[in-house]
Structures are given as C-alpha cells and as structure tokens.
Design a protein around this motif. Sequence first.
Motif, PDB file in Angstrom:
ATOM      1  N   GLU A 183       0.826  -1.201   0.000  1.00  0.00           N
ATOM      2  CA  GLU A 183       0.000   0.000   0.000  1.00  0.00           C
ATOM      3  C   GLU A 183       0.870   1.264   0.000  1.00  0.00           C
ATOM      4  OE1 GLU A 183      -4.071  -1.307   2.305  1.00  0.00           O
ATOM      5  OE2 GLU A 183      -2.393  -0.593   3.542  1.00  0.00           O
ATOM      6  N   GLN A 184       0.255   2.369  -0.447  1.00  0.00           N
ATOM      7  CA  GLN A 184       0.940   3.654  -0.441  1.00  0.00           C
ATOM      8  C   GLN A 184      -0.078   4.758  -0.153  1.00  0.00           C
ATOM      9  OE1 GLN A 184       3.081   4.646  -4.024  1.00  0.00           O
ATOM     10  NE2 GLN A 184       3.697   6.658  -3.271  1.00  0.00           N
ATOM     11  N   LYS A 194      -5.140   5.311   1.750  1.00  0.00           N
ATOM     12  CA  LYS A 194      -4.147   4.367   1.273  1.00  0.00           C
ATOM     13  C   LYS A 194      -4.654   3.638   0.033  1.00  0.00           C
ATOM     14  CE  LYS A 194      -1.573   3.383   5.505  1.00  0.00           C
ATOM     15  NZ  LYS A 194      -1.122   2.324   6.440  1.00  0.00           N
ATOM     16  N   THR A 196      -3.913   0.431  -2.697  1.00  0.00           N
ATOM     17  CA  THR A 196      -3.211  -0.828  -2.928  1.00  0.00           C
ATOM     18  C   THR A 196      -2.482  -0.740  -4.267  1.00  0.00           C
ATOM     19  OG1 THR A 196      -4.897  -2.065  -1.705  1.00  0.00           O
ATOM     20  CG2 THR A 196      -3.446  -3.322  -3.158  1.00  0.00           C
ATOM     21  N   VAL A 197      -1.212  -1.130  -4.268  1.00  0.00           N
ATOM     22  CA  VAL A 197      -0.384  -1.016  -5.465  1.00  0.00           C
ATOM     23  C   VAL A 197      -0.264  -2.394  -6.126  1.00  0.00           C
ATOM     24  CG1 VAL A 197       1.827  -0.260  -6.402  1.00  0.00           C
ATOM     25  CG2 VAL A 197       0.921   0.804  -4.312  1.00  0.00           C
ATOM     26  N   TRP A 225      -2.329   1.932  -8.938  1.00  0.00           N
ATOM     27  CA  TRP A 225      -2.741   2.224  -7.576  1.00  0.00           C
ATOM     28  C   TRP A 225      -4.267   2.204  -7.506  1.00  0.00           C
ATOM     29  CZ3 TRP A 225       1.707   3.523  -9.654  1.00  0.00           C
ATOM     30  CH2 TRP A 225       2.865   3.636  -8.872  1.00  0.00           C
ATOM     31  N   PHE A 257       0.339  11.908  -4.488  1.00  0.00           N
ATOM     32  CA  PHE A 257       0.977  10.821  -3.773  1.00  0.00           C
ATOM     33  C   PHE A 257       2.220  11.323  -3.056  1.00  0.00           C
ATOM     34  CE2 PHE A 257      -1.735   8.336  -6.455  1.00  0.00           C
ATOM     35  CZ  PHE A 257      -1.941   7.153  -5.755  1.00  0.00           C
ATOM     36  N   GLU A 258       2.534  10.686  -1.924  1.00  0.00           N
ATOM     37  CA  GLU A 258       3.761  11.004  -1.213  1.00  0.00           C
ATOM     38  C   GLU A 258       4.941  10.482  -2.002  1.00  0.00           C
ATOM     39  OE1 GLU A 258       3.466   9.423   2.709  1.00  0.00           O
ATOM     40  OE2 GLU A 258       1.831  10.773   3.304  1.00  0.00           O
ATOM     41  N   LYS A 259       6.014  11.235  -1.999  1.00  0.00           N
ATOM     42  CA  LYS A 259       7.226  10.856  -2.736  1.00  0.00           C
ATOM     43  C   LYS A 259       7.871   9.642  -2.059  1.00  0.00           C
ATOM     44  CE  LYS A 259       7.268  14.454  -5.622  1.00  0.00           C
ATOM     45  NZ  LYS A 259       7.364  14.439  -7.068  1.00  0.00           N
TER      46      LYS A 259
END
Length: 259
Positions: A183-184, A194, A196-197, A225, A257-259
């Motif tokens: 996850e991201q 979050k 799922t990737v 994602w 998205f967060e880096k």
Amino acid sequence: MRRSDFLVVVLWTMTVGTAALAEPISVRHIQRPMHRFMVARFEDGKTIAKGEFSQVVQSDEVTMRLTYHFVDGSIDDEATTYTEQGTFRLVRNHHMQKGPFFTKPINFTVEAATGIVTSRTINKNGKIHVESKHMDLPDDLANGFVGTLLLNLPHNTTPFRVGMLAPVAGGRLIQLLISSEGEQPFHTTGQTLKATVFRIHPELGGIVAVIARLLGLQPKDVMVWVLKGQEPAVMRIVGQLGGYGLLVSSDLEGISFEK
C-alpha cells in the motif's frame, strides 16, 4: 518491415506458452455510471496530456472509454465493453493511438464474441490497409479493463494471470502476471487515504527475454494504484504508452501521492 518493428513482433509473439491458466475474477463491485478526469505526466512532472474517462451501464453490460488529448495534438482513445455476470467477460475493445507522440500508430479492434480481430494501418503514402482475421480467444481476455479486475480483487490476493491481445502483427496473445505490491498513502480533498499497489508484468520467456534485455526492448512493468472500499477506483497508472518509450504517470485529477 523495419528492424525495430520486426523485433517488437518477435518479442510479443514468442511469449511464455506454458503459464498457468487464469482463474476468473468474481464480480464483487457492480459498476455504475461514471465520469472522471485524468492528468498524464512525465516523471519530471511535466504535463503531456489530459484524459477523460466515462462509463455507461446497461443491465449487466458496461461500456467504458478513456481518451487522452496530448499537448502535441496526439490522441490515445480506448473504448471497451464487457459483461459482469458473476465473472467478467470481454465483449469488444477498440484502441487507437495516433499523432507525433506515437512512433507506431495503432487502430486495433477485438470482437471477443466472434473472435474477429481487425487492424487498420496507414502506409507512407497515406493509404489505409485493413486486415481482419479470426482468432481463438481465451475467456480471460482483459483488453481495456484490467483496472476493473483490480477493483474486484479480494484482500491479500495471490499473483494471477490474464490474457491480453497485443496489437502487433495482426494480434498476438500474451499473458500478464499481476501481483500486489503493498500500500501507499495519497492525498485527496483534505484527507489521507491508502491505495493498494499492483504490478502488471508482461511475461517473456527463455532466449526472448535475454534478447529483449540486451536490446533494451523488454517492456517495463505497469504499476497501478487502486483505492479499495465501498466505491473502489483506479487512482494512478504508471507505464509506457504503447508499450515503449518513457514512463508516463496518469493520475486521477485532484489527488497527490507522497514521494
């Protein structure tokens, strides 16, 4: 046939033929009418295209369309119809790419019910050539709606495969290996969620894989994602448009998205 075109045909044609058959993906989320916008960028953040996604539902048949309009005038337009009767089944798919962004334009149609596959190409003199043929297509063919399958996967799903008809040499069947990558976090409308990737890996086998790596023609994996929950959605796709060239990130408008 140019050398580069020949190599692409060889690589797509000689794919792994012994991989396990895919299990049908059960329908967990009935699709609904939808209209969303996407933004496509290079890795450096430069915007190259704006995308529009629409989805129409009639009984158990879903028709979706995703169109990207590029800043250089190019167009990537894909329309897909499938049924959701317990499991998913492709009805038809039409994918067109044209303009200066694409070194090899495509105009490719798959009619899954009849097995008719049609390619339209234009030669250097501007003459249109139409080629149609019948193919024995697998039930798990997923042209145009892999993202929908990802929305319907259970948590902690194991890696699985789906069929894909690549638009080369009149159509070549390949397999895509799909696996979860964790996850991201991402941000939208003042909240952090979050996604799922998933990794989508085109399978090449044996000497073909070696040649592909040596020539730099191994297609890169596609990363997707997905937001799970009551209203799942594809939030981001990162891959090569047309299966070659630079990586492009396509994000749902309004998210980061967060880096």
